[in-house]
Design a protein around this motif. Structure first.
Motif, mmCIF file in Angstrom:
data_model
loop_
_atom_site.group_PDB
_atom_site.id
_atom_site.type_symbol
_atom_site.label_atom_id
_atom_site.label_comp_id
_atom_site.label_asym_id
_atom_site.label_seq_id
_atom_site.Cartn_x
_atom_site.Cartn_y
_atom_site.Cartn_z
ATOM 1 N N ALA A 127 -14.758 2.156 -22.726
ATOM 2 C CA ALA A 127 -13.880 3.265 -23.116
ATOM 3 C C ALA A 127 -13.291 3.034 -24.503
ATOM 4 C CB ALA A 127 -12.766 3.425 -22.089
ATOM 5 N N PHE A 128 -12.876 1.793 -24.774
ATOM 6 C CA PHE A 128 -12.235 1.478 -26.060
ATOM 7 C C PHE A 128 -13.214 1.636 -27.225
ATOM 8 C CE2 PHE A 128 -10.879 -1.558 -29.381
ATOM 9 C CZ PHE A 128 -9.621 -1.041 -29.655
ATOM 10 N N LEU A 129 -14.461 1.189 -27.015
ATOM 11 C CA LEU A 129 -15.471 1.271 -28.077
ATOM 12 C C LEU A 129 -16.263 2.575 -28.039
ATOM 13 C CD1 LEU A 129 -16.904 -2.380 -28.027
ATOM 14 C CD2 LEU A 129 -15.127 -1.429 -29.506
ATOM 15 N N GLY A 130 -16.003 3.411 -27.021
ATOM 16 C CA GLY A 130 -16.730 4.676 -26.909
ATOM 17 C C GLY A 130 -18.227 4.468 -26.765
ATOM 18 N N LEU A 131 -18.615 3.524 -25.897
ATOM 19 C CA LEU A 131 -20.031 3.150 -25.794
ATOM 20 C C LEU A 131 -20.911 4.294 -25.293
ATOM 21 C CD1 LEU A 131 -19.940 -0.530 -24.438
ATOM 22 C CD2 LEU A 131 -20.233 0.297 -26.782
ATOM 23 N N ARG A 132 -20.395 5.121 -24.401
ATOM 24 C CA ARG A 132 -21.209 6.244 -23.915
ATOM 25 C C ARG A 132 -21.530 7.207 -25.057
ATOM 26 N NH1 ARG A 132 -21.958 6.815 -18.528
ATOM 27 N NH2 ARG A 132 -20.658 5.564 -17.126
ATOM 28 N N GLY A 133 -20.508 7.548 -25.825
ATOM 29 C CA GLY A 133 -20.709 8.475 -26.925
ATOM 30 C C GLY A 133 -21.593 7.915 -28.031
ATOM 31 N N THR A 134 -21.371 6.641 -28.373
ATOM 32 C CA THR A 134 -22.167 6.039 -29.446
ATOM 33 C C THR A 134 -23.622 5.863 -29.032
ATOM 34 O OG1 THR A 134 -21.440 3.836 -28.708
ATOM 35 C CG2 THR A 134 -20.226 4.855 -30.526
ATOM 36 N N ASN A 135 -23.865 5.553 -27.763
ATOM 37 C CA ASN A 135 -25.247 5.452 -27.296
ATOM 38 C C ASN A 135 -25.916 6.821 -27.253
ATOM 39 O OD1 ASN A 135 -26.302 2.656 -26.259
ATOM 40 N ND2 ASN A 135 -24.140 2.697 -25.732
ATOM 41 N N LEU A 136 -25.137 7.860 -26.896
ATOM 42 C CA LEU A 136 -25.686 9.212 -26.897
ATOM 43 C C LEU A 136 -26.017 9.643 -28.326
ATOM 44 C CD1 LEU A 136 -26.444 11.733 -25.336
ATOM 45 C CD2 LEU A 136 -24.040 12.437 -25.398
ATOM 46 N N ARG A 137 -25.153 9.280 -29.261
ATOM 47 C CA ARG A 137 -25.428 9.575 -30.673
ATOM 48 C C ARG A 137 -26.704 8.877 -31.137
ATOM 49 N NH1 ARG A 137 -20.905 7.510 -34.591
ATOM 50 N NH2 ARG A 137 -21.791 5.543 -33.877
ATOM 51 N N TRP A 138 -26.879 7.625 -30.693
ATOM 52 C CA TRP A 138 -28.095 6.877 -31.025
ATOM 53 C C TRP A 138 -29.322 7.590 -30.481
ATOM 54 C CZ3 TRP A 138 -31.678 4.890 -27.620
ATOM 55 C CH2 TRP A 138 -32.674 4.054 -28.155
ATOM 56 N N GLY A 139 -29.241 8.112 -29.255
ATOM 57 C CA GLY A 139 -30.373 8.795 -28.646
ATOM 58 C C GLY A 139 -30.748 10.070 -29.383
ATOM 59 N N LEU A 140 -29.728 10.859 -29.761
ATOM 60 C CA LEU A 140 -29.990 12.099 -30.496
ATOM 61 C C LEU A 140 -30.543 11.800 -31.887
ATOM 62 C CD1 LEU A 140 -26.876 14.276 -29.561
ATOM 63 C CD2 LEU A 140 -29.187 14.413 -28.628
ATOM 64 N N LYS A 141 -30.021 10.755 -32.498
ATOM 65 C CA LYS A 141 -30.509 10.365 -33.822
ATOM 66 C C LYS A 141 -31.978 9.950 -33.751
ATOM 67 C CE LYS A 141 -29.821 6.923 -37.460
ATOM 68 N NZ LYS A 141 -29.092 5.692 -37.860
ATOM 69 N N ALA A 142 -32.327 9.147 -32.721
ATOM 70 C CA ALA A 142 -33.716 8.719 -32.546
ATOM 71 C C ALA A 142 -34.620 9.919 -32.283
ATOM 72 C CB ALA A 142 -33.810 7.719 -31.396
ATOM 73 N N LEU A 143 -34.115 10.892 -31.512
ATOM 74 C CA LEU A 143 -34.888 12.101 -31.218
ATOM 75 C C LEU A 143 -35.220 12.857 -32.506
ATOM 76 C CD1 LEU A 143 -35.919 14.298 -29.155
ATOM 77 C CD2 LEU A 143 -33.617 15.280 -29.311
ATOM 78 N N ILE A 144 -34.199 13.055 -33.336
ATOM 79 C CA ILE A 144 -34.389 13.806 -34.587
ATOM 80 C C ILE A 144 -35.312 13.058 -35.542
ATOM 81 C CG2 ILE A 144 -33.203 14.722 -36.617
ATOM 82 C CD1 ILE A 144 -30.726 15.103 -34.778
#
Length: 309
Positions: free
Chosen positions: A32-49
């Motif tokens: 929660a503190f590092l926002g790991l869910r959000g940052t991993n989701l951002r990584w996934g969308l970035k890899a997709l693009i």
């Protein structure tokens, strides 16, 4: 197996579950503190693009972050703040997005973006994600089937990456707790075998800890999640303290590593690290299975079989 031996196993599993729940809580606090869910989701969308639209590679990070920080899908109440603060940006990211939400939000952002390479990249992605004109049947979510396929594939990889991160944090906390608290599972089992009062207290606390294992922390944003998890950690520790179990050695070794000179103690702590690395769900299932055996052994003791004469 006697009832005393079964109670010893239940008490041992209760301790393992309690400490595992603490580790799980600490891991979730880090997430929660590092926002790991959000940052991993951002990584996934970035890899997709980057992989589907190579021409938009240099803008992939900005596009993914813009979508996940949009107030319409962001899980955080802080999403309306536009000032760029590193930790705050992590908290503003959405934890989940569907393929239809991604395309529709990106379409909105594209309209609001000034003309330039970024707007062109966004526009191209939106156009490719739209189903071909006159396609039949029309896709359920209004998104091209090929784009939907690769989106779901990227989300699958994202989930795997997030679980790996959580697993690493679980092991790190297991190592840190066991070394700091000198959790020796071999010594613990010996103590439980000989201390009937401690054993009974842990058996009585097993149902409470099992109930806590089934209560996932729920919160609307990262700040609320941290507060909820901190409260959960205090409740778990309180349940263990009520059994007279001293998680923190008294007196505490000085220096803290002095007791590790003995091989047996070091082996016991390493064994505990391995056991705790199995995770809270494993110990919950073990405790549940052991507890279900107690009524059977009790009834067997009350009604001994008769021998034929």
């Amino acid at each position: 197996m006697s009832l005393e031996h079964l109670d010893t196993l239940i008490a041992f599993a209760t301790v393992m579950l309690g400490v595992s729940l603490l580790i799980t809580t600490f891991t979730q606090m880090v997430s929660a503190f590092l926002g790991l869910r959000g940052t991993n989701l951002r990584w996934g969308l970035k890899a997709l693009i980057e992989n589907i639209y190579p021409d938009s590679k240099q803008h992939a990070h900005d596009i993914a972050e813009a979508v996940l920080r949009h107030p319409l899908i962001s899980d955080s109440s802080l999403s309306i703040i536009r000032r760029k603060v590193p930790l705050l940006q992590r908290w503003q990211l959405a934890n989940h997005v569907t393929v239809a939400e991604f395309v529709r939000i990106l379409e909105r952002i594209t309209v609001q973006t000034k003309a330039g390479d970024l707007k062109t990249a966004m526009h191209n992605i939106v156009q490719h994600a739209q189903p071909a004109a006159g396609s039949a049947p029309v896709p359920v979510q209004g998104v091209a089937e090929e784009f939907q396929f690769w989106f779901e594939t990227a989300m699958g990889r994202t989930s795997q990456r997030f679980r790996l991160h959580m697993r690493v944090w679980t092991i790190l906390f297991a190592v840190a707790l066991c070394l700091a608290l000198h959790l020796d599972s071999l010594q613990l089992y010996t103590q439980l075998s000989s201390d009937a009062e401690l054993r009974a207290g842990l058996v009585a606390a097993s149902s409470t800890l099992s109930a806590k294992a089934q209560q996932p922390a729920q919160a609307t944003d990262e700040k609320a999640a941290l507060e909820t998890l901190a409260q959960q950690a205090r409740e778990i520790k309180s349940s263990l303290d009520a059994t007279r179990l001293n998680l923190i050695p008294s007196p505490y070794p000085n220096p803290w590593y002095s007791t590790y000179e003995g091989r047996r103690h070091l082996l016991g702590v390493l064994f505990t690290i391995a056991l705790l690395s199995l995770g809270a769900p494993f110990w919950y299932n073990i405790l549940k299975s052991l507890s279900s055996l107690k009524p059977l052994l009790a009834s067997k003791g009350d009604n001994p079989g008769t021998t034929a004469g």
